[in-house]
Design a protein around this motif. Structure first.
Motif, mmCIF file in Angstrom:
data_model
loop_
_atom_site.group_PDB
_atom_site.id
_atom_site.type_symbol
_atom_site.label_atom_id
_atom_site.label_comp_id
_atom_site.label_asym_id
_atom_site.label_seq_id
_atom_site.Cartn_x
_atom_site.Cartn_y
_atom_site.Cartn_z
ATOM 1 N N PRO A 70 0.836 -1.207 0.000
ATOM 2 C CA PRO A 70 0.000 0.000 0.000
ATOM 3 C C PRO A 70 0.867 1.252 0.000
ATOM 4 O O PRO A 70 1.855 1.345 0.734
ATOM 5 C CB PRO A 70 -0.798 -0.117 1.299
ATOM 6 N N GLY A 71 0.492 2.203 -0.832
ATOM 7 C CA GLY A 71 1.291 3.415 -0.974
ATOM 8 C C GLY A 71 0.421 4.658 -0.990
ATOM 9 O O GLY A 71 -0.707 4.662 -0.463
ATOM 10 N N PRO A 72 0.910 5.730 -1.601
ATOM 11 C CA PRO A 72 0.191 7.011 -1.579
ATOM 12 C C PRO A 72 -1.224 6.931 -2.135
ATOM 13 O O PRO A 72 -2.085 7.712 -1.740
ATOM 14 C CB PRO A 72 1.069 7.923 -2.454
ATOM 15 N N GLU A 73 -1.448 5.987 -3.045
ATOM 16 C CA GLU A 73 -2.794 5.865 -3.624
ATOM 17 C C GLU A 73 -3.849 5.544 -2.563
ATOM 18 O O GLU A 73 -5.002 5.969 -2.675
ATOM 19 C CB GLU A 73 -2.808 4.807 -4.737
ATOM 20 N N LEU A 74 -3.449 4.814 -1.517
ATOM 21 C CA LEU A 74 -4.391 4.500 -0.448
ATOM 22 C C LEU A 74 -4.684 5.748 0.391
ATOM 23 O O LEU A 74 -5.778 5.888 0.951
ATOM 24 C CB LEU A 74 -3.825 3.391 0.439
ATOM 25 N N GLY A 75 -3.719 6.655 0.449
ATOM 26 C CA GLY A 75 -3.912 7.906 1.164
ATOM 27 C C GLY A 75 -4.800 8.897 0.430
ATOM 28 O O GLY A 75 -5.129 9.962 0.974
ATOM 29 N N ARG A 76 -5.193 8.562 -0.781
ATOM 30 C CA ARG A 76 -6.079 9.437 -1.560
ATOM 31 C C ARG A 76 -7.554 9.170 -1.259
ATOM 32 O O ARG A 76 -8.425 9.874 -1.779
ATOM 33 C CB ARG A 76 -5.836 9.225 -3.047
ATOM 34 N N LEU A 77 -7.842 8.141 -0.486
ATOM 35 C CA LEU A 77 -9.232 7.841 -0.159
ATOM 36 C C LEU A 77 -9.779 8.886 0.808
ATOM 37 O O LEU A 77 -9.116 9.263 1.777
ATOM 38 C CB LEU A 77 -9.346 6.453 0.469
ATOM 39 N N THR A 78 -10.993 9.348 0.549
ATOM 40 C CA THR A 78 -11.677 10.314 1.411
ATOM 41 C C THR A 78 -13.126 9.848 1.584
ATOM 42 O O THR A 78 -13.605 8.980 0.843
ATOM 43 C CB THR A 78 -11.681 11.723 0.788
ATOM 44 N N PRO A 79 -13.848 10.425 2.545
ATOM 45 C CA PRO A 79 -15.274 10.076 2.661
ATOM 46 C C PRO A 79 -16.063 10.367 1.390
ATOM 47 O O PRO A 79 -17.113 9.781 1.158
ATOM 48 C CB PRO A 79 -15.755 10.958 3.824
ATOM 49 N N ARG A 80 -15.554 11.265 0.568
ATOM 50 C CA ARG A 80 -16.249 11.628 -0.661
ATOM 51 C C ARG A 80 -16.048 10.598 -1.775
ATOM 52 O O ARG A 80 -16.916 10.406 -2.628
ATOM 53 C CB ARG A 80 -15.765 13.009 -1.134
ATOM 54 N N ASN A 81 -14.893 9.914 -1.784
ATOM 55 C CA ASN A 81 -14.614 9.036 -2.933
ATOM 56 C C ASN A 81 -14.432 7.564 -2.589
ATOM 57 O O ASN A 81 -14.228 6.749 -3.487
ATOM 58 C CB ASN A 81 -13.388 9.535 -3.695
ATOM 59 N N ASN A 82 -14.486 7.193 -1.295
ATOM 60 C CA ASN A 82 -14.145 5.813 -0.970
ATOM 61 C C ASN A 82 -15.142 4.817 -1.548
ATOM 62 O O ASN A 82 -14.755 3.722 -1.986
ATOM 63 C CB ASN A 82 -13.996 5.615 0.545
ATOM 64 N N GLY B 255 -14.251 1.630 3.876
ATOM 65 C CA GLY B 255 -13.819 2.656 4.815
ATOM 66 C C GLY B 255 -12.532 3.295 4.334
ATOM 67 O O GLY B 255 -12.092 3.081 3.205
ATOM 68 N N ILE B 256 -11.936 4.077 5.211
ATOM 69 C CA ILE B 256 -10.683 4.756 4.888
ATOM 70 C C ILE B 256 -9.603 4.149 5.776
ATOM 71 O O ILE B 256 -9.547 4.409 6.981
ATOM 72 C CB ILE B 256 -10.797 6.271 5.119
ATOM 73 N N PRO B 257 -8.748 3.307 5.219
ATOM 74 C CA PRO B 257 -7.759 2.611 6.047
ATOM 75 C C PRO B 257 -6.673 3.544 6.559
ATOM 76 O O PRO B 257 -6.366 4.573 5.956
ATOM 77 C CB PRO B 257 -7.183 1.559 5.098
ATOM 78 N N TRP B 258 -6.100 3.162 7.660
ATOM 79 C CA TRP B 258 -4.941 3.837 8.241
ATOM 80 C C TRP B 258 -3.728 3.344 7.459
ATOM 81 O O TRP B 258 -3.314 2.199 7.579
ATOM 82 C CB TRP B 258 -4.862 3.462 9.717
ATOM 83 N N LEU B 259 -3.162 4.218 6.632
ATOM 84 C CA LEU B 259 -2.121 3.811 5.691
ATOM 85 C C LEU B 259 -0.912 3.218 6.395
ATOM 86 O O LEU B 259 -0.407 2.161 5.986
ATOM 87 C CB LEU B 259 -1.701 5.001 4.821
ATOM 88 N N GLY B 260 -0.417 3.879 7.443
ATOM 89 C CA GLY B 260 0.768 3.371 8.131
ATOM 90 C C GLY B 260 0.570 1.965 8.667
ATOM 91 O O GLY B 260 1.446 1.105 8.533
ATOM 92 N N ARG B 261 -0.591 1.716 9.276
ATOM 93 C CA ARG B 261 -0.857 0.390 9.814
ATOM 94 C C ARG B 261 -1.043 -0.620 8.678
ATOM 95 O O ARG B 261 -0.587 -1.764 8.785
ATOM 96 C CB ARG B 261 -2.089 0.427 10.709
ATOM 97 N N ALA B 262 -1.699 -0.211 7.603
ATOM 98 C CA ALA B 262 -1.865 -1.104 6.449
ATOM 99 C C ALA B 262 -0.503 -1.515 5.889
ATOM 100 O O ALA B 262 -0.296 -2.671 5.503
ATOM 101 C CB ALA B 262 -2.709 -0.430 5.368
ATOM 102 N N GLN B 263 0.443 -0.586 5.849
ATOM 103 C CA GLN B 263 1.784 -0.914 5.366
ATOM 104 C C GLN B 263 2.486 -1.888 6.306
ATOM 105 O O GLN B 263 3.158 -2.825 5.859
ATOM 106 C CB GLN B 263 2.601 0.362 5.196
ATOM 107 N N GLU B 264 2.330 -1.673 7.620
ATOM 108 C CA GLU B 264 2.925 -2.602 8.579
ATOM 109 C C GLU B 264 2.349 -4.008 8.404
ATOM 110 O O GLU B 264 3.086 -5.002 8.424
ATOM 111 C CB GLU B 264 2.661 -2.111 10.007
ATOM 112 N N GLU B 265 1.036 -4.092 8.255
ATOM 113 C CA GLU B 265 0.397 -5.399 8.067
ATOM 114 C C GLU B 265 0.864 -6.051 6.784
ATOM 115 O O GLU B 265 1.125 -7.264 6.739
ATOM 116 C CB GLU B 265 -1.124 -5.227 8.062
ATOM 117 N N HIS B 266 0.988 -5.262 5.729
ATOM 118 C CA HIS B 266 1.425 -5.816 4.446
ATOM 119 C C HIS B 266 2.880 -6.265 4.510
ATOM 120 O O HIS B 266 3.250 -7.309 3.947
ATOM 121 C CB HIS B 266 1.228 -4.791 3.328
#
Length: 393
Positions: free
Chosen positions: A20-32, A39-50
Motif C-alpha cells: 500500500p502506498g500514496p494511492e491509499l492515502g487518496r481515499l476520502t469520505p467523498r470518494n471511498n 472505509g478509509i484505512p490507516w495507511l501506516g498500519r496497512a503498510q505494517e500489516e502488508h
C-alpha cells in the motif's frame, strides 16, 4: 520448474504483491465508495500489516516481487512510457489542451515519479503551471487521473497459467487502469519478454479473483458481477485451444453483499480440499466446458463439487466450512475467512481475526500462517486477493 502455475496449491516460489502506498492515502469520505472501499484505512498500519504478510512469505522461501518496482523498471523503456502516458490521458473529460499539457509533463518525469503519478493519481489543484477551461470549471478536488487504491489486490489484474500469463479485463471503471499497468509490465519488462500472453484488458470482462486453478488441466471460473458470460467464453476458448486446460468450469455466482469473486466463496488448501462459505455450499453449481474440434461443448449444470471432482480426476472434493453456524460463517465471510493463499499443500495464509475458520482449518490438518489484516481488509480482500502467484511447483 515451469514458469506460471497449474494449481492453487503447488509450492509457491514467486509472487507479485503491491505494498500500500500514496494511492491509499487518496481515499476520502467523498470518494471511498466510488473507489470500492468500505472505509478509509490507516495507511501506516496497512503498510505494517502488508510488510508482515510479505515477510511471512519470504520466511517460507517465496520470492516477493513488488508491482511498483516492476513498473518503475518498465518505465525506463521509452516505448512503454509513451504507451502508458497515451492510455492514461485518453479520457475525454480532460479536453485537448489539458491532455497535451499532461502528456508533455509526464514525458519528462523520472520513472519513479511517473509511477507515483500513475498509481496515486493527479488532482486538478495539483496542476500548477497550466490553466484551461477544463481546469477552471472542474472542482479543485476532482482527480484528472484517478488513484488506484485497489492495486493492493494484485490477483485481479492478471492470472498466471502453465507457462502463460492472462492479463484480465476489470469490470469496474475505478479499476480499469490497473490492467493497463499490469499489461505494460508483462509486455515491456525484460523478465517477462518471453512469456506468452492470453486475454487482455481490451477484451470482455474477466477478473482474476474469479479464476481458480483446481488441478492441472482443470480451471474453475466464477461468472457473475465481475466476470461476464462473454468474458468466460473467450477465456475458456483460449485456455482450451492453447492446451492450458482440458476442462473449464463455469460457476454462476449469486451476488450477495459479502460475495464478489469466486475466491470469496471457495479457495483451495490442498490438492483435494477447499475451504468453503457454507451458506452457499448447497447451491453452488457448475457447467463443465470442453473443446471438441473447434466447438465449445457445455455440459448440463451440476453440483460444483461433483463437476469439479470429476474434472480433477478425484473421487471427492472435500470441503472445510468456514463456520460452525450460519451467523459465524456470515461474519467471517465478511472478513475474508475463506480467502486463503496456499503456500503449498496444507499450508495457507489467512487473516488472524477469523478465529473459528482458522481453528476449523487446523482441525483438518491445515497449517495456518495467521496475519493481521484490520486495515488491509477494508477493501474487502484477503491474502489470496492480495497476491498474484507467478511461479509454483
Amino acid at each position: 520448474m515451469t514458469r506460471g502455475a497449474d494449481s492453487e496449491v503447488g509450492r509457491l516460489r514467486t509472487v507479485m504483491l503491491h505494498r500500500p502506498g500514496p494511492e491509499l492515502g487518496r481515499l476520502t469520505p467523498r470518494n471511498n465508495d466510488q473507489l470500492l472501499f468500505d472505509g478509509i484505512p490507516w495507511l501506516g498500519r496497512a503498510q505494517e500489516e502488508h510488510d508482515a504478510f510479505a515477510q511471512a512469505l519470504r520466511d517460507r522461501d517465496v520470492e516477493v516481487l513488488y508491482l511498483v518496482d516492476l513498473l518503475v523498471e518498465t518505465l525506463s523503456d521509452p516505448e512503454a512510457r509513451a504507451s502508458i502516458i497515451d492510455g492514461t490521458t485518453a479520457s475525454l473529460r480532460l479536453g485537448d489542451g489539458l491532455r497535451d499539457h499532461l502528456r508533455r509533463v509526464m514525458t519528462d518525469l523520472a520513472p519513479d515519479v511517473l509511477a507515483h503519478t500513475l498509481t496515486a493519481g493527479l488532482r486538478n489543484d495539483e496542476v500548477k503551471s497550466f490553466r484551461s477551461i477544463v481546469t477552471s470549471l472542474l472542482p479543485r478536488e476532482d482527480f484528472l487521473i484517478e488513484p488506484l487504491p485497489n492495486l493492493l489486490f494484485t490477483r485481479d489484474s492478471s492470472v498466471w497459467l502453465r507457462g502463460h500469463v492472462a492479463v484480465t479485463s476489470l469490470a469496474m471503471p475505478a479499476r480499469a487502469r490497473e490492467t493497463q499497468l499490469t499489461g505494460l509490465i508483462y509486455e515491456h519488462h525484460p523478465r517477462f519478454a518471453d512469456v506468452p500472453r492470453v486475454h487482455g484488458a481490451h477484451l470482455e470482462h474477466v477478473e482474476g479473483g474469479d479464476v481458480l486453478l483446481m488441478a492441472p488441466g482443470t480451471i474453475a471460473v466464477g461468472v457473475g458481477e465481475r466476470t461476464t458470460p462473454a468474458g468466460f467464453e473467450r477465456f475458456a476458448r483460449q485456455s482450451l485451444t492453447d492446451g492450458l486446460a482440458h476442462t473449464v468450469l463455469a460457476v454462476p455466482i449469486a451476488q450477495e453483499r459479502a460475495t464478489m469473486h469466486l475466491d470469496t466463496i471457495v479457495t483451495m488448501v490442498d490438492v483435494d480440499t477447499v475451504v468453503m462459505y457454507p451458506n452457499m455450499a448447497d447451491t453452488l453449481r457448475a457447467h463443465a466446458v470442453t473443446l471438441e474440434g473447434d466447438q465449445l461443448v457445455v455440459a448440463p449444470e451440476r453440483s460444483f463439487f461433483t463437476a469439479a471432482a470429476e474434472a480433477m480426476g478425484i473421487e471427492t472434493l472435500h470441503q472445510i466450512d468456514t463456520g460452525l453456524d450460519p451467523v459465524t460463517a456470515e461474519r467471517e465471510q465478511w472478513d475474508d475467512g475463506n480467502n486463503t493463499l496456499a503456500i503449498g499443500p496444507r499450508l495457507a495464509v489467512a487473516y488472524e481475526r477469523n478465529v473459528q475458520t482458522n481453528a476449523r482449518l487446523e482441525e483438518h490438518g491445515i497449517e495456518v500462517v495467521a496475519i493481521s489484516g484490520s486495515e488491509l481488509g477494508s477493501g474487502r480482500g484477503g491474502p489470496r486477493c492480495m497476491s498474484c502467484p507467478m511461479e509454483r511447483d
